[in-house]
Write a protein that holds these residues in place. Structure first.
Motif, PDB file in Angstrom:
ATOM      1  N   GLU A  36       0.851  -1.190   0.000  1.00 53.38           N
ATOM      2  CA  GLU A  36       0.000   0.000   0.000  1.00 53.38           C
ATOM      3  C   GLU A  36       0.886   1.239   0.000  1.00 53.38           C
ATOM      4  OE1 GLU A  36      -2.344  -0.299   3.564  1.00 53.38           O
ATOM      5  OE2 GLU A  36      -3.369  -2.114   2.892  1.00 53.38           O
ATOM      6  N   ASN A  37       0.560   2.193  -0.847  1.00 50.82           N
ATOM      7  CA  ASN A  37       1.184   3.512  -0.882  1.00 50.82           C
ATOM      8  C   ASN A  37       2.671   3.486  -1.241  1.00 50.82           C
ATOM      9  OD1 ASN A  37       0.480   6.274  -0.698  1.00 50.82           O
ATOM     10  ND2 ASN A  37       1.575   6.442   1.236  1.00 50.82           N
ATOM     11  N   SER A  38       3.110   2.448  -1.934  1.00 55.74           N
ATOM     12  CA  SER A  38       4.529   2.341  -2.284  1.00 55.74           C
ATOM     13  C   SER A  38       4.986   3.448  -3.219  1.00 55.74           C
ATOM     14  CB  SER A  38       4.820   0.975  -2.906  1.00 55.74           C
ATOM     15  OG  SER A  38       4.644  -0.026  -1.954  1.00 55.74           O
ATOM     16  N   GLU A  39       4.136   3.823  -4.181  1.00 57.54           N
ATOM     17  CA  GLU A  39       4.539   4.855  -5.147  1.00 57.54           C
ATOM     18  C   GLU A  39       4.877   6.161  -4.430  1.00 57.54           C
ATOM     19  OE1 GLU A  39       1.705   3.089  -5.260  1.00 57.54           O
ATOM     20  OE2 GLU A  39       1.584   2.103  -7.216  1.00 57.54           O
ATOM     21  N   ALA A  40       4.032   6.564  -3.488  1.00 47.39           N
ATOM     22  CA  ALA A  40       4.269   7.806  -2.754  1.00 47.39           C
ATOM     23  C   ALA A  40       5.519   7.694  -1.880  1.00 47.39           C
ATOM     24  CB  ALA A  40       3.051   8.157  -1.902  1.00 47.39           C
ATOM     25  N   LEU A  41       5.721   6.533  -1.269  1.00 47.35           N
ATOM     26  CA  LEU A  41       6.914   6.327  -0.448  1.00 47.35           C
ATOM     27  C   LEU A  41       8.174   6.431  -1.299  1.00 47.35           C
ATOM     28  CD1 LEU A  41       8.383   5.550   2.185  1.00 47.35           C
ATOM     29  CD2 LEU A  41       8.049   3.156   1.513  1.00 47.35           C
ATOM     30  N   PHE A  42       8.184   5.768  -2.453  1.00 45.87           N
ATOM     31  CA  PHE A  42       9.369   5.806  -3.307  1.00 45.87           C
ATOM     32  C   PHE A  42       9.657   7.229  -3.782  1.00 45.87           C
ATOM     33  CE2 PHE A  42       8.330   1.157  -4.528  1.00 45.87           C
ATOM     34  CZ  PHE A  42       8.918   0.695  -3.361  1.00 45.87           C
ATOM     35  N   ALA A  43       8.615   7.996  -4.055  1.00 49.92           N
ATOM     36  CA  ALA A  43       8.808   9.405  -4.437  1.00 49.92           C
ATOM     37  C   ALA A  43       9.438  10.183  -3.284  1.00 49.92           C
ATOM     38  CB  ALA A  43       7.480  10.029  -4.856  1.00 49.92           C
ATOM     39  N   ALA A  44       8.958   9.957  -2.057  1.00 53.07           N
ATOM     40  CA  ALA A  44       9.524  10.635  -0.881  1.00 53.07           C
ATOM     41  C   ALA A  44      10.975  10.236  -0.657  1.00 53.07           C
ATOM     42  CB  ALA A  44       8.689  10.313   0.365  1.00 53.07           C
ATOM     43  N   MET A  45      11.325   9.016  -1.059  1.00 51.83           N
ATOM     44  CA  MET A  45      12.695   8.527  -0.904  1.00 51.83           C
ATOM     45  C   MET A  45      13.608   9.048  -2.014  1.00 51.83           C
ATOM     46  SD  MET A  45      11.804   4.588   0.202  1.00 51.83           S
ATOM     47  CE  MET A  45      13.489   4.010   0.303  1.00 51.83           C
ATOM     48  N   GLY A  46      13.028   9.694  -3.035  1.00 53.12           N
ATOM     49  CA  GLY A  46      13.833  10.220  -4.138  1.00 53.12           C
ATOM     50  C   GLY A  46      14.239   9.159  -5.138  1.00 53.12           C
ATOM     51  N   ILE A  47      13.522   8.055  -5.177  1.00 54.08           N
ATOM     52  CA  ILE A  47      13.845   6.984  -6.118  1.00 54.08           C
ATOM     53  C   ILE A  47      13.375   7.398  -7.509  1.00 54.08           C
ATOM     54  CG2 ILE A  47      13.317   4.581  -6.744  1.00 54.08           C
ATOM     55  CD1 ILE A  47      13.170   4.012  -3.711  1.00 54.08           C
ATOM     56  N   PRO A  48      14.235   7.274  -8.517  1.00 56.79           N
ATOM     57  CA  PRO A  48      13.847   7.650  -9.879  1.00 56.79           C
ATOM     58  C   PRO A  48      12.585   6.897 -10.323  1.00 56.79           C
ATOM     59  CG  PRO A  48      16.206   7.232  -9.765  1.00 56.79           C
ATOM     60  CD  PRO A  48      15.616   6.805  -8.447  1.00 56.79           C
TER      61      PRO A  48
ATOM     62  N   GLU B  45       6.568  -6.171  12.049  1.00 53.69           N
ATOM     63  CA  GLU B  45       5.999  -6.954  13.132  1.00 53.69           C
ATOM     64  C   GLU B  45       5.264  -8.156  12.572  1.00 53.69           C
ATOM     65  OE1 GLU B  45       2.879  -5.223  15.626  1.00 53.69           O
ATOM     66  OE2 GLU B  45       2.590  -3.729  14.070  1.00 53.69           O
ATOM     67  N   VAL B  46       5.209  -9.198  13.397  1.00 49.19           N
ATOM     68  CA  VAL B  46       4.572 -10.449  13.001  1.00 49.19           C
ATOM     69  C   VAL B  46       3.280 -10.596  13.781  1.00 49.19           C
ATOM     70  CG1 VAL B  46       4.799 -12.967  12.996  1.00 49.19           C
ATOM     71  CG2 VAL B  46       6.769 -11.533  12.434  1.00 49.19           C
ATOM     72  N   ASN B  47       2.226 -10.890  13.035  1.00 48.94           N
ATOM     73  CA  ASN B  47       0.924 -11.190  13.619  1.00 48.94           C
ATOM     74  C   ASN B  47       0.487 -12.537  13.055  1.00 48.94           C
ATOM     75  OD1 ASN B  47       0.494  -8.670  15.049  1.00 48.94           O
ATOM     76  ND2 ASN B  47       0.261  -7.733  13.038  1.00 48.94           N
ATOM     77  N   GLY B  48       0.647 -13.596  13.844  1.00 47.54           N
ATOM     78  CA  GLY B  48       0.309 -14.936  13.352  1.00 47.54           C
ATOM     79  C   GLY B  48       1.217 -15.317  12.199  1.00 47.54           C
ATOM     80  N   ASP B  49       0.616 -15.616  11.052  1.00 49.98           N
ATOM     81  CA  ASP B  49       1.386 -16.009   9.869  1.00 49.98           C
ATOM     82  C   ASP B  49       1.581 -14.844   8.904  1.00 49.98           C
ATOM     83  OD1 ASP B  49       1.788 -18.577  10.721  1.00 49.98           O
ATOM     84  OD2 ASP B  49       0.090 -19.419   9.631  1.00 49.98           O
ATOM     85  N   GLN B  50       1.472 -13.618   9.392  1.00 48.47           N
ATOM     86  CA  GLN B  50       1.655 -12.448   8.536  1.00 48.47           C
ATOM     87  C   GLN B  50       2.724 -11.528   9.121  1.00 48.47           C
ATOM     88  OE1 GLN B  50      -1.409  -9.228   8.131  1.00 48.47           O
ATOM     89  NE2 GLN B  50      -1.392  -9.892   5.984  1.00 48.47           N
ATOM     90  N   LEU B  51       3.615 -11.056   8.257  1.00 43.85           N
ATOM     91  CA  LEU B  51       4.602 -10.057   8.620  1.00 43.85           C
ATOM     92  C   LEU B  51       4.200  -8.765   7.917  1.00 43.85           C
ATOM     93  CD1 LEU B  51       8.385 -10.363   8.920  1.00 43.85           C
ATOM     94  CD2 LEU B  51       7.458  -8.532   7.541  1.00 43.85           C
ATOM     95  N   VAL B  52       4.119  -7.688   8.675  1.00 47.75           N
ATOM     96  CA  VAL B  52       3.766  -6.384   8.131  1.00 47.75           C
ATOM     97  C   VAL B  52       4.979  -5.474   8.292  1.00 47.75           C
ATOM     98  CG1 VAL B  52       2.207  -4.408   8.301  1.00 47.75           C
ATOM     99  CG2 VAL B  52       1.339  -6.716   8.777  1.00 47.75           C
ATOM    100  N   ALA B  53       5.399  -4.857   7.186  1.00 48.83           N
ATOM    101  CA  ALA B  53       6.539  -3.934   7.200  1.00 48.83           C
ATOM    102  C   ALA B  53       6.036  -2.542   6.835  1.00 48.83           C
ATOM    103  CB  ALA B  53       7.600  -4.393   6.212  1.00 48.83           C
ATOM    104  N   ARG B  54       6.171  -1.603   7.766  1.00 49.98           N
ATOM    105  CA  ARG B  54       5.786  -0.212   7.535  1.00 49.98           C
ATOM    106  C   ARG B  54       7.060   0.609   7.409  1.00 49.98           C
ATOM    107  NH1 ARG B  54       2.298  -2.365  10.987  1.00 49.98           N
ATOM    108  NH2 ARG B  54       0.073  -2.099  10.638  1.00 49.98           N
TER     109      ARG B  54
END
Length: 134
Positions: free
Chosen positions: A17-29, A110-119
């Motif tokens: 979710e929201n990767s495009e905006a994050l990459f723009a904030a990171m200055g990724i071409p 963080e891990v919740n059961g069988d899911q890892l969420v990376a923010r």
């Protein structure tokens, strides 16, 4: 209290979710950001001696590694250059923070059961990746 055991293993990408905006904030071409958005990486987390290792593989010929000791400043190499981070376990979350002046990138996993969420947050913009246990 979380430990390496909570995070260890192989994780397969589900969605982001929201990767495009994050990459723009990171200055990724833009072209590199498009490739990154289309990628479906796997993530492997394991212990190597006293180090934690995060191995992310979107391209099997070029995996990305982050290798660190909790609480110690470590230099890692990204596809866009080197950066210094410090990692910690806080409230069940694995947190990595940039240590150089102006590096406000923070990754919270963080891990919740069988899911890892990376923010991942940069300059107030957050992108989220979801992984399931492989």
């Amino acid at each position: 209290m979380a430990s390496i055991a909570n995070f260890s293993g192989k994780w397969k990408f589900e969605r982001h979710e929201n990767s495009e905006a994050l990459f723009a904030a990171m200055g990724i071409p833009e072209q590199a950001a498009k490739v990154m958005v289309a990628a479906r990486p796997t993530l492997e987390i394991y212990e190597e001696g006293s180090f934690w290792v995060l191995k992310e593989t979107a391209d099997p010929t070029r995996p990305h590694f982050e290798k660190f000791k909790l609480g110690e400043a470590t230099e890692i190499t990204t596809m866009f250059g080197k950066r210094k981070i410090i990692a910690s376990l806080e409230g069940g979350q694995l947190i990595t923070r940039g240590t150089a002046a102006g590096d406000d990138l923070v990754a919270i996993r963080e891990v919740n059961g069988d899911q890892l969420v990376a923010r991942v947050t940069k300059s107030g913009v957050t992108g989220i990746c979801y992984f399931s246990k492989a």
